[in-house]
Design a protein around this motif. Sequence first.
Motif, PDB file in Angstrom:
ATOM      1  N   PRO A  22       0.803  -1.226   0.000  1.00 19.51           N
ATOM      2  CA  PRO A  22       0.000   0.000   0.000  1.00 19.51           C
ATOM      3  C   PRO A  22       0.833   1.271   0.000  1.00 19.51           C
ATOM      4  O   PRO A  22       0.432   2.271  -0.619  1.00 19.51           O
ATOM      5  CB  PRO A  22      -0.829  -0.125   1.281  1.00 19.51           C
ATOM      6  N   GLU A  23       1.973   1.269   0.665  1.00 14.14           N
ATOM      7  CA  GLU A  23       2.784   2.492   0.737  1.00 14.14           C
ATOM      8  C   GLU A  23       3.229   2.945  -0.657  1.00 14.14           C
ATOM      9  O   GLU A  23       3.213   4.139  -0.951  1.00 14.14           O
ATOM     10  CB  GLU A  23       4.018   2.259   1.627  1.00 14.14           C
ATOM     11  N   ARG A  24       3.599   1.994  -1.499  1.00  9.26           N
ATOM     12  CA  ARG A  24       4.030   2.353  -2.847  1.00  9.26           C
ATOM     13  C   ARG A  24       2.898   3.021  -3.622  1.00  9.26           C
ATOM     14  O   ARG A  24       3.102   4.058  -4.279  1.00  9.26           O
ATOM     15  CB  ARG A  24       4.504   1.091  -3.592  1.00  9.26           C
ATOM     16  N   GLU A  25       1.682   2.444  -3.555  1.00  4.47           N
ATOM     17  CA  GLU A  25       0.557   3.019  -4.290  1.00  4.47           C
ATOM     18  C   GLU A  25       0.131   4.359  -3.691  1.00  4.47           C
ATOM     19  O   GLU A  25      -0.173   5.319  -4.425  1.00  4.47           O
ATOM     20  CB  GLU A  25      -0.615   2.039  -4.299  1.00  4.47           C
ATOM     21  N   PHE A  26       0.124   4.459  -2.379  1.00  4.72           N
ATOM     22  CA  PHE A  26      -0.292   5.705  -1.737  1.00  4.72           C
ATOM     23  C   PHE A  26       0.728   6.819  -1.968  1.00  4.72           C
ATOM     24  O   PHE A  26       0.353   7.987  -2.162  1.00  4.72           O
ATOM     25  CB  PHE A  26      -0.498   5.480  -0.239  1.00  4.72           C
ATOM     26  N   ASP A  27       2.008   6.499  -1.949  1.00  5.03           N
ATOM     27  CA  ASP A  27       3.028   7.515  -2.225  1.00  5.03           C
ATOM     28  C   ASP A  27       2.864   8.061  -3.642  1.00  5.03           C
ATOM     29  O   ASP A  27       3.030   9.262  -3.882  1.00  5.03           O
ATOM     30  CB  ASP A  27       4.426   6.922  -2.053  1.00  5.03           C
ATOM     31  N   ARG A  28       2.544   7.169  -4.577  1.00  6.89           N
ATOM     32  CA  ARG A  28       2.307   7.622  -5.957  1.00  6.89           C
ATOM     33  C   ARG A  28       1.057   8.488  -6.037  1.00  6.89           C
ATOM     34  O   ARG A  28       1.043   9.497  -6.761  1.00  6.89           O
ATOM     35  CB  ARG A  28       2.184   6.402  -6.876  1.00  6.89           C
ATOM     36  N   LEU A  29       0.012   8.134  -5.286  1.00  2.04           N
ATOM     37  CA  LEU A  29      -1.181   8.982  -5.245  1.00  2.04           C
ATOM     38  C   LEU A  29      -0.842  10.382  -4.750  1.00  2.04           C
ATOM     39  O   LEU A  29      -1.335  11.378  -5.282  1.00  2.04           O
ATOM     40  CB  LEU A  29      -2.242   8.363  -4.335  1.00  2.04           C
ATOM     41  N   LYS A  30       0.011  10.462  -3.741  1.00  2.00           N
ATOM     42  CA  LYS A  30       0.396  11.775  -3.207  1.00  2.00           C
ATOM     43  C   LYS A  30       1.128  12.605  -4.249  1.00  2.00           C
ATOM     44  O   LYS A  30       0.965  13.835  -4.306  1.00  2.00           O
ATOM     45  CB  LYS A  30       1.279  11.587  -1.965  1.00  2.00           C
ATOM     46  N   GLN A  31       1.932  11.949  -5.074  1.00  3.17           N
ATOM     47  CA  GLN A  31       2.613  12.666  -6.149  1.00  3.17           C
ATOM     48  C   GLN A  31       1.627  13.174  -7.191  1.00  3.17           C
ATOM     49  O   GLN A  31       1.757  14.288  -7.711  1.00  3.17           O
ATOM     50  CB  GLN A  31       3.637  11.753  -6.823  1.00  3.17           C
ATOM     51  N   LEU A  32       0.631  12.348  -7.494  1.00  4.25           N
ATOM     52  CA  LEU A  32      -0.338  12.693  -8.528  1.00  4.25           C
ATOM     53  C   LEU A  32      -1.291  13.796  -8.081  1.00  4.25           C
ATOM     54  O   LEU A  32      -1.726  14.617  -8.894  1.00  4.25           O
ATOM     55  CB  LEU A  32      -1.149  11.450  -8.927  1.00  4.25           C
ATOM     56  N   GLN A  33      -1.653  13.811  -6.805  1.00  6.29           N
ATOM     57  CA  GLN A  33      -2.616  14.787  -6.298  1.00  6.29           C
ATOM     58  C   GLN A  33      -2.214  15.205  -4.878  1.00  6.29           C
ATOM     59  O   GLN A  33      -2.763  14.681  -3.900  1.00  6.29           O
ATOM     60  CB  GLN A  33      -4.043  14.240  -6.346  1.00  6.29           C
ATOM     61  N   PRO A  34      -1.272  16.118  -4.770  1.00  3.98           N
ATOM     62  CA  PRO A  34      -0.829  16.568  -3.439  1.00  3.98           C
ATOM     63  C   PRO A  34      -1.985  17.189  -2.649  1.00  3.98           C
ATOM     64  O   PRO A  34      -2.930  17.747  -3.222  1.00  3.98           O
ATOM     65  CB  PRO A  34       0.240  17.618  -3.771  1.00  3.98           C
ATOM     66  N   ASN A  35      -1.902  17.014  -1.354  1.00  3.36           N
ATOM     67  CA  ASN A  35      -2.873  17.642  -0.436  1.00  3.36           C
ATOM     68  C   ASN A  35      -4.302  17.143  -0.647  1.00  3.36           C
ATOM     69  O   ASN A  35      -5.272  17.898  -0.464  1.00  3.36           O
ATOM     70  CB  ASN A  35      -2.811  19.174  -0.555  1.00  3.36           C
ATOM     71  N   LYS A  36      -4.417  15.900  -1.057  1.00  2.57           N
ATOM     72  CA  LYS A  36      -5.727  15.266  -1.177  1.00  2.57           C
ATOM     73  C   LYS A  36      -5.774  14.049  -0.257  1.00  2.57           C
ATOM     74  O   LYS A  36      -4.743  13.458   0.070  1.00  2.57           O
ATOM     75  CB  LYS A  36      -5.991  14.815  -2.624  1.00  2.57           C
ATOM     76  N   PRO A  37      -6.963  13.632   0.157  1.00  2.00           N
ATOM     77  CA  PRO A  37      -7.046  12.418   0.977  1.00  2.00           C
ATOM     78  C   PRO A  37      -6.633  11.175   0.201  1.00  2.00           C
ATOM     79  O   PRO A  37      -6.797  11.107  -1.026  1.00  2.00           O
ATOM     80  CB  PRO A  37      -8.516  12.358   1.397  1.00  2.00           C
ATOM     81  N   ILE A  38      -6.133  10.202   0.920  1.00  2.00           N
ATOM     82  CA  ILE A  38      -5.666   8.955   0.322  1.00  2.00           C
ATOM     83  C   ILE A  38      -6.685   7.856   0.625  1.00  2.00           C
ATOM     84  O   ILE A  38      -7.127   7.693   1.760  1.00  2.00           O
ATOM     85  CB  ILE A  38      -4.293   8.566   0.894  1.00  2.00           C
ATOM     86  N   MET A  39      -7.038   7.084  -0.430  1.00  2.00           N
ATOM     87  CA  MET A  39      -7.995   6.005  -0.238  1.00  2.00           C
ATOM     88  C   MET A  39      -7.691   4.832  -1.156  1.00  2.00           C
ATOM     89  O   MET A  39      -7.386   5.012  -2.338  1.00  2.00           O
ATOM     90  CB  MET A  39      -9.427   6.468  -0.487  1.00  2.00           C
ATOM     91  N   ALA A  40      -7.772   3.626  -0.594  1.00  2.00           N
ATOM     92  CA  ALA A  40      -7.781   2.410  -1.402  1.00  2.00           C
ATOM     93  C   ALA A  40      -9.232   2.111  -1.751  1.00  2.00           C
ATOM     94  O   ALA A  40     -10.011   1.733  -0.886  1.00  2.00           O
ATOM     95  CB  ALA A  40      -7.172   1.252  -0.630  1.00  2.00           C
ATOM     96  N   MET A  41      -9.584   2.302  -3.011  1.00  4.86           N
ATOM     97  CA  MET A  41     -10.964   2.008  -3.408  1.00  4.86           C
ATOM     98  C   MET A  41     -11.177   0.521  -3.583  1.00  4.86           C
ATOM     99  O   MET A  41     -12.284   0.015  -3.390  1.00  4.86           O
ATOM    100  CB  MET A  41     -11.315   2.750  -4.709  1.00  4.86           C
ATOM    101  N   GLU A  42     -10.126  -0.201  -3.939  1.00  2.53           N
ATOM    102  CA  GLU A  42     -10.192  -1.660  -3.982  1.00  2.53           C
ATOM    103  C   GLU A  42      -8.945  -2.227  -3.318  1.00  2.53           C
ATOM    104  O   GLU A  42      -7.873  -2.265  -3.923  1.00  2.53           O
ATOM    105  CB  GLU A  42     -10.298  -2.181  -5.417  1.00  2.53           C
TER     106      GLU A  42
END
Length: 644
Positions: free
Chosen positions: A242-262
Amino acid sequence: MATLPTLYEYYTAGGISSGLSASQNYFTLNNRNITLYSGAMHYFRVPKPYWRDRLRKMRAAGLNTVETYMPWNLHEPEIGNYDFGHGGSDMQEFLDIETFLKTAQEEDMLAIVRPGPYICAEWEYGGLPSWLQREKIFVRTSDSTFMKHVTRYFNILLPILAAFQFTLGGPIIAFQVENEYGNTEQPGVFMPDKAYLEQLRQLNIRNGIVELLFTSDTPTGHGDVGTLPEYFLQTANFAHNPEREFDRLKQLQPNKPIMAMEFWTGWFDHWAEHHHTRDNRDFYNTLDRILKYPASVNMYMFLGGTNFGFLNGANQEWGSWNEAILHTTTSYDYDAPLSEAGDYTEKYDMVKELISKYNTVPIRNPPTPATTPKIAYPNIQVTERLEMDEIIDRISEKFVFPETIAMENLPINNNSGQSYGYIIYRKTGLHIPSHAKLKVENHVCDTVMVLIDGVLVSKPLSGASDFDGFGYWRIGSGILDLGSEEKHNATLELVAENWGRSNYGWLEQFWQLKGLHQGDVYLNEDKLENWETMPLEFKKKWTNSLTGWRAISDWNVAKPALYKATFEIGEPMDTFVDMNMWTKGIVIINGFVLGRYATPLGPQQTLYLPAPLLQEGVNEMIVFEQFYPGKEIAFSTVSKFYTP
């Protein structure tokens, strides 16, 4: 000690002024911080009388949200004819989305909806209606014909959902736009159609959708190619790391909430595979890391449910879909925290423990509901049969075409074609020489049985190795020796089965007509033409009207036929139909197609039969066995999986 508030009391106290917000690096709901503890449950995979039980079990684990897809192919089974629980289709009892959403709110749960138009979900054709293939349409794009149909459907569906939005006092806090659209990316071949996503966004807006819009993909795989970053919150789909996917999410959309939809809690089965399970400690560890990150989560699946009827999907693992299609089983147990039958598993206790560990919002959870009782009814004896010629006599819709055609192109169902089941191609008055060769050009979709004068001459299914021979999808232009006996004035019947359309893949793989349509059929060197063609759909009205059943004398002859048994019960209870004594076909209970079985293939050996499909008094079970029947039907209190 003061009583804790319910979820809705906590988040709506003082009135509702705003919905789910992603305007900062954490979620707020009505201006109060919230972490989403969500689980996927598909209403169309669970009988309506059990919705409340399953939702209450989810809430008792500490979940605050239920997530569901919405299958277009069920809600608009024929062009312009809709079923949202009262439309008259065989699946209508599973489709009352208004009652489902009301029940979720009554059980103190929020809702995330994923209305498509494409949903994947290991569901037949990814939830797309098969009648789309009657026109040359580029699905999941801004193609004008595709969007014409999407717009008509969404203009019916979305107003129903809009009335259940959180800001209007309902449970829905977020809407997904499309589904894993980044996975359509093929560099140099196809890039996700941003105009299509904008058209879907506008459709939502025009139909009164004001809650949060989001997309879901695997961030490390496709970045933001499948979304509109300026409009949609991006969420992540994965099983591990999860850390790898969430870190990439943070790069794509800074200052947004992080969520695993699946967050994939387990996995699904294809026929002839080993039964999939996910190690419980690995599940616990990954969920712990998700919540520690910290992130919100939707567990896919929290309850898998069942692919009732003919509604399982399929996948491609290699090559073209003609050769590589792998069909999903009727069971969608998924090794989830709640089993296919809604029973508790070790994963359920793990979820309950971890949410209790991380949740800081003081709300009241209900007590854990009791387990639904199961019963193994006594074996029932099969007493009567209809053979293939008798079945054909009872089919009223028959057509003659110069060549074999796809089932989707039959002029039936209000000109929407045939979606599911079998299609029969018949030729009469044939001279068949000794050792004549029958050739079906290109690939069959997906299987075909060959009968001459009612006698099965193609090989009965014995195992997965048969997939590489005549009658199955893997080989092109299969040839069958029709035997040493010369026949005059013979009747040839080709019975083709749609075993499930692919629900996932690149866009060219979404062109999936079923039946014998990829080429001509030859008897030696002679092309056979002018086929009498008929659908065998097993709709409830037709099945319940069958008469003329006859006693059985020959049990050990392989032939496709319908077999009937009746049994009487008092109070209906959940059970599993054990098909270990049978070979390959479908089980029908009181006219409703329960699902497929394929005993020589595994891993599924039983079919979940929930109590709401039974009735007090006499019940009728019909089996369409394609090869060797059993003399009786057995039951079990547990599901059984193995690979022979």
